[in-house]
Design an enzyme around this catalytic site. Sequence first.
Site, PDB file in Angstrom:
ATOM      1  N   ASN A 164       1.840  -7.149  -0.427  1.00 23.50           N
ATOM      2  CA  ASN A 164       3.348  -6.462  -0.578  1.00 23.50           C
ATOM      3  C   ASN A 164       3.691  -5.394   0.145  1.00 23.50           C
ATOM      4  O   ASN A 164       4.722  -5.435   0.387  1.00 23.50           O
ATOM      5  CB  ASN A 164       3.504  -6.226  -2.145  1.00 23.50           C
ATOM      6  CG  ASN A 164       2.445  -5.478  -2.809  1.00 23.50           C
ATOM      7  OD1 ASN A 164       1.386  -5.139  -2.104  1.00 23.50           O
ATOM      8  ND2 ASN A 164       2.509  -5.043  -3.818  1.00 23.50           N
ATOM      9  N   LYS A 187     -10.076  -6.304   5.211  1.00 21.89           N
ATOM     10  CA  LYS A 187      -9.751  -7.820   4.827  1.00 21.89           C
ATOM     11  C   LYS A 187      -8.204  -7.665   4.514  1.00 21.89           C
ATOM     12  O   LYS A 187      -7.841  -7.242   3.429  1.00 21.89           O
ATOM     13  CB  LYS A 187     -10.509  -8.404   4.000  1.00 21.89           C
ATOM     14  CG  LYS A 187     -10.075  -9.523   3.310  1.00 21.89           C
ATOM     15  CD  LYS A 187      -9.885 -11.065   4.039  1.00 21.89           C
ATOM     16  CE  LYS A 187      -9.210 -11.858   3.192  1.00 21.89           C
ATOM     17  NZ  LYS A 187      -7.897 -11.759   2.930  1.00 21.89           N
ATOM     18  N   PRO A 188      -7.370  -8.087   5.641  1.00 22.04           N
ATOM     19  CA  PRO A 188      -5.874  -8.117   5.035  1.00 22.04           C
ATOM     20  C   PRO A 188      -5.578  -9.304   4.010  1.00 22.04           C
ATOM     21  O   PRO A 188      -6.362 -10.295   4.370  1.00 22.04           O
ATOM     22  CB  PRO A 188      -5.174  -8.069   6.465  1.00 22.04           C
ATOM     23  CG  PRO A 188      -6.167  -8.600   7.167  1.00 22.04           C
ATOM     24  CD  PRO A 188      -7.489  -8.474   6.802  1.00 22.04           C
ATOM     25  N   GLY A 241      -5.016  -4.657  -5.532  1.00 20.46           N
ATOM     26  CA  GLY A 241      -4.635  -5.999  -6.148  1.00 20.46           C
ATOM     27  C   GLY A 241      -4.949  -6.562  -7.790  1.00 20.46           C
ATOM     28  O   GLY A 241      -4.662  -5.419  -8.349  1.00 20.46           O
ATOM     29  N   GLU A 263      -7.263  -0.101  -7.265  1.00 19.36           N
ATOM     30  CA  GLU A 263      -5.902   0.170  -7.518  1.00 19.36           C
ATOM     31  C   GLU A 263      -5.423  -1.331  -8.101  1.00 19.36           C
ATOM     32  O   GLU A 263      -5.105  -2.260  -7.336  1.00 19.36           O
ATOM     33  CB  GLU A 263      -5.120   0.524  -6.588  1.00 19.36           C
ATOM     34  CG  GLU A 263      -3.915   1.151  -6.760  1.00 19.36           C
ATOM     35  CD  GLU A 263      -2.751   0.133  -6.833  1.00 19.36           C
ATOM     36  OE1 GLU A 263      -2.111  -0.508  -7.644  1.00 19.36           O
ATOM     37  OE2 GLU A 263      -2.392  -0.023  -5.760  1.00 19.36           O
ATOM     38  N   CYS A 297       3.263  -3.132  -7.864  1.00 10.40           N
ATOM     39  CA  CYS A 297       2.466  -2.326  -9.156  1.00 10.40           C
ATOM     40  C   CYS A 297       2.791  -1.255  -9.890  1.00 10.40           C
ATOM     41  O   CYS A 297       2.754  -1.273 -10.914  1.00 10.40           O
ATOM     42  CB  CYS A 297       0.763  -2.198  -8.591  1.00 10.40           C
ATOM     43  SG  CYS A 297       0.714  -1.154  -7.512  1.00 10.40           S
TER      44      CYS A 297
END
Length: 490
Positions: A164, A187-188, A241, A263, A297
């Site tokens: 996001n 790691k995108p 995530g 997070e 988030c």
Amino acid sequence: MTVAVHDRVSAVLSSVPTGLLIDGAWRDASDGGTFAVENPATEEVLAHVASGTADDARAAMDAAAGAQEAWAATPARERAEILRRAFALVQERREELALLMTLEMGKPLAEARGEVTYGGEFLRWFAEQATHDEGRYAHTPEGTLRMLVQRRPVGPCLLITPWNFPLAMATRKVAPAVAAGCTMVLKPARLTPLTSLHFAQIMLDAGLPAGVLNVLPAASASAVSTPILADPRLRKLSFTGSTPVGQSLLRSATDNVLRTSMELGGNAPLVVFEDADLDKAVDGAMAAKLRNGGEACTAANRFYVHESVVDEFVDRLAARMRGVVTGNGLDDGVTLGPLVEPKAVDSVTELVADAVGRGARVVVGGERPHGPGHFYPATLLRDVPADARCMREEIFGPVAPVATFRTEDEAAALANSTEYGLASYVFTQDVRRGLAFAERLEFGLLGLNVGVISNAAAPFGGMKQSGTGREGGYEGIAEYQETQYVGMPI
């Protein structure tokens, strides 16, 4: 799309690396595999990106481990200068980065430019913090030992970022790791890897040595994360995530007793007291709900408004939400882009239908449009019951469900009635009341009379099932450091 915009898009996409970054070189996946990256506004394929494998993961870990000792010994000033140069390059390439984010994630171009500013600040902040790494020297209370306390890099890190905020989530993790002297495997997200790949090239252009930052896009996150998490040379995991995925990663991290920063999910309450400045409350509600299309988030998920002002608040918020223009983020005047993928639209649609089925009323929006693109309009619901799913689950879309309260105690109980504890928002003109109410809330972040509070200089993180650790602020670099004590005789 105009010819000029089409040419800009083509130029930017052709300049973005689409391989894996391992030990300073861009390469194909070991098996030649790729995956498609789509534009959520048009459903067109933007690029095909190399899909990392377990073999690639081991190679990236070899590179990170091999570079760790020399990188940790690199003077802090040199690390700071690399971050400073990276910050400058991000500013120079802001239009390219913003365009990439709009293309692969969907947010309006103006918001994407805002993310470039926000994301770049982590590079600047941690460039400043890199040289301020101070230890402690003292005698023990008994006077028998000299006590030297110093901080050192934790070691190779696995950084897993969400889709996001493709730039800001990368800079928020990479910058403190660089400042602390840690090497990394990044790691995108599968849905939005292009911005992270472009940023990785910026870090190389800024002078980051080979092996310090390795980047592994992959169609399957577990294909690359599982072998890395099992590697005893890895010392830290940082993940942003969902809570269920975070819980799974935490279980995997226990075998090697990894340091973790997590997070995770949110369910942010936005509380409007009877004495609130309603202009500020509505401004804050719009920002807290519709920034990034609600796909954040920290987005306000539940609106609790005092019963004496709910009618006026809803009327004002409805007027503002009716003015939201939904469309392709590249088009002029668009203020709400698409959701990131079809299942996101399905999820939001189901949550709204559930709320209406339980007695909520639709004030604005609420209907899924037809045609290409993963769009859902800005939607306002009122009289939403507590048992509606949208009051218990993270919406991650442009839907604002409103309920009422009578007393401060009731507001606190409603706000805290969730397993999550990331962000919260309170609107009252009585600052003393606001601060006292903040002390009752079980959330790591609170916006008092404001709807956006994230800042590189502030600690970001949650309580309860919203995670552990903090990113940003003075606390951010400490997450990438170990503390060592040396005792010496006097």
